[in-house]
Design an enzyme around this catalytic site. Structure first.
Site: not given
Ligand SMILES: NC(=O)c1ccc[n+]([C@@H]2O[C@H](COP(=O)([O-])OP(=O)(O)OC[C@H]3O[C@@H](n4cnc5c(N)ncnc54)[C@H](OP(=O)(O)O)[C@@H]3O)[C@@H](O)[C@H]2O)c1
Length: 307
Positions: A38, A100, A132, A11-12, A62
């Site tokens: 990763l 993040y 997590y 998403q981000v 993750y």
């Molecule tokens: N989502 C939330 O509600 C939330 C809340 C608080 C903080 N955050 C933090 O905000 C940040 C952005 O979150 P987001 O919601 O944008 O995350 P997201 O939509 O779940 O996307 C995660 C990304 O990480 C990649 N990824 C995961 N495992 C991987 C691996 N082994 N190798 C390479 N790429 C990998 C995924 O790639 P694939 O497409 O290949 O899986 C995807 O591009 C993160 O640091 C998260 O911890 C998120």
């Protein structure tokens, strides 16, 4: 500036891919999982050494909060060990890391004497209550210990019209059901990935304006809360989605009724904090960035699908 962007299929990361384009003299390298896995620390280290970025922006993580309870090692590698490697390598190059993190580094128990919830500041004691959160905290701690130029941006309840998130789940359920029962005793701020990307890009632009100086990081580096303004619970968020989304046009049916339930009626493998409210004062004071009210950000996010 050469930017190594991870997680561009998330998403981000996906939102950053467009907002970063507006910076001048910018080369963005955004490898996907096949090129930069990763879960493979050696591959990540080698890639950073080959690319030699001025800046790593790392929204990849993750993020499967419940699944992490059963996959703690993998979550630790991606959320804890990889940020450590990024920090170590970027320090050698003399670049910087924007990473993040999450509201889930806190246990959610912060409250006033009268029981009302108080927003967490960046200085509050961390105490994650799920795997997590523990792995994300490990990532934060490794980056800080490395002493590299860094920003740790703690966000919460991220949604967009892209990827897997609460907004899209609610719209799917709205299509399937006439009544939704949603948890109403966890409090926080839904945060639009589009805003996270815009605000991050503003910060990168401020660094560029300061001629990408190393001293800039002494003044501005560190940990920041990075969420929308205002507070709601998941049920309130779902009700606002149904109010704002043009459900009748989108789904050709009436929006469902949304009712509140306690977390005890919706058990999950990972515990969630009751209080996920993060104060944005430091972000406003240091960078002049005022986060939008969460309802306004939702409207901005929905605009393209409502029109
Ligand atoms: N989502 C939330 O509600 C939330 C809340 C608080 C903080 N955050 C933090 O905000 C940040 C952005 O979150 P987001 O919601 O944008 O995350 P997201 O939509 O779940 O996307 C995660 C990304 O990480 C990649 N990824 C995961 N495992 C991987 C691996 N082994 N190798 C390479 N790429 C990998 C995924 O790639 P694939 O497409 O290949 O899986 C995807 O591009 C993160 O640091 C998260 O911890 C998120």
């Amino acid at each position: 500036m050469r930017i190594l962007l991870t997680g561009s299929t998330g998403q981000v990361g996906n939102a950053l891919l467009s907002t970063l384009q507006r910076l001048d003299h910018n080369e963005i390298i955004a490898p996907q999982r096949a090129q930069m896995d990763l879960s493979n620390p050696d591959q990540v280290r080698q890639l950073i050494q080959d690319i030699k970025p001025d800046l790593i922006i790392n929204p990849a993580a993750y993020t499967a909060v419940d699944k992490a309870e059963a996959e703690a090692n993998l979550a630790q590698t991606i959320n804890g060990d990889i940020p450590s490697i990024m920090a170590e390598e970027i320090k050698k190059i003399g670049g910087a890391l924007i990473h993040y993190s999450t509201d889930y580094v806190f246990d959610g128990s912060k409250h006033a004497e009268d029981g009302s919830l108080i927003a967490y500041t960046e200085e509050d004691q961390t105490a994650p209550i799920n795997v997590y959160g523990k792995t994300k905290l490990a990532g934060e701690q490794a980056i800080i210990a490395s002493n590299c130029n860094h920003l740790i941006l703690r966000t919460s309840w991220v949604y967009s019209t892209f990827g897997k998130n609460f907004l899209l789940t609610m719209l799917r359920l709205a299509n399937e059901r006439e009544e939704l029962k949603i948890v109403n005793d966890q409090w926080g701020a839904p945060t639009w990935a589009g805003w996270i990307a815009q605000a991050t890009t503003d910060i990168v632009s401020q660094w560029q304006t300061a001629s990408m100086s190393q001293d800039w990081w002494k003044e501005y580096g560190g940990t920041y809360n990075f969420t929308s303004g205002g507070t709601t619970n998941w049920c309130g968020f779902a009700q606002e989605i149904m109010r704002q989304a043009d459900v009748k046009r989108l789904l050709k049916k009436n929006a469902p009724v949304v009712l509140g339930i306690p977390s005890t009626d919706y058990p999950t493998p990972a515990k969630r904090p009751v209080n996920s409210i993060l104060s944005s004062d430091k972000l406003r004071d240091k960078f002049g960035i005022q986060p939008p009210a969460w309802q306004d950000a939702l409207a901005a996010c929905l605009e393209p699908i409502n029109n």
